[in-house]
Write a protein that holds these residues in place. Structure first.
Motif: not given
Length: 146
Positions: A104-108
């Motif tokens: 999720p951090a990568r997507h954020l």
């Protein structure tokens, strides 16, 4: 509602990403962080998607009718909206799939980067036009829930 107020009411993309990444931190259990991120994502992602849909359906056609010279600008902004929608879908999928915090951090990060550039470009290209455009529709319909 003034357009400067509308643009300043938007959360700055880096602050959204920073706050959201906080939910992915080590101080929370993975389950708790996932629930918090899912709740935040549902609210923020829904509002952002509604905002972009309102622009694409109502605002941009009105701008195109009054300012045909902005067709390429509007097309570029619509492409950004499509890319952001794809990244939001990927973020939501990673959160609901109980992915590791890194996914999720990568997507954020991707969403924040595109949003920051998108907002700057949109305001640089359209702010003056928005200030002169007749406002004969409900701002919530045009700008969505943001």
């Amino acid at each position: 509602m003034g357009n400067r107020a509308a643009s300043s009411a938007r959360p700055a993309p880096p602050s959204v990403a920073r706050r959201t990444r906080g939910g992915l931190g080590a101080r929370h259990s993975p389950e708790s962080a996932g629930r918090e991120l899912l709740l935040f994502c549902h609210g923020f992602c829904t509002a952002l998607t509604g905002h972009h849909e309102g622009e694409d359906r109502h605002l941009f056609p009105a701008i195109a009718a009054a300012h045909p010279e902005l067709q390429n600008t509007l097309r570029s902004l619509e492409q950004d909206h499509s890319m952001i929608a794809h990244l939001i879908t990927e973020l939501q999928s990673s959160v609901t799939a109980s992915a590791t915090p890194a996914e999720p951090a990568r997507h954020l990060e991707g969403i924040a980067a595109i949003m920051e550039n998108h907002f700057r470009f949109e305001e640089w290209q359209l702010l003056e036009v928005l200030e002169t455009l007749a406002r004969n529709v409900d701002p919530k319909r045009v700008l969505g829930p943001l």
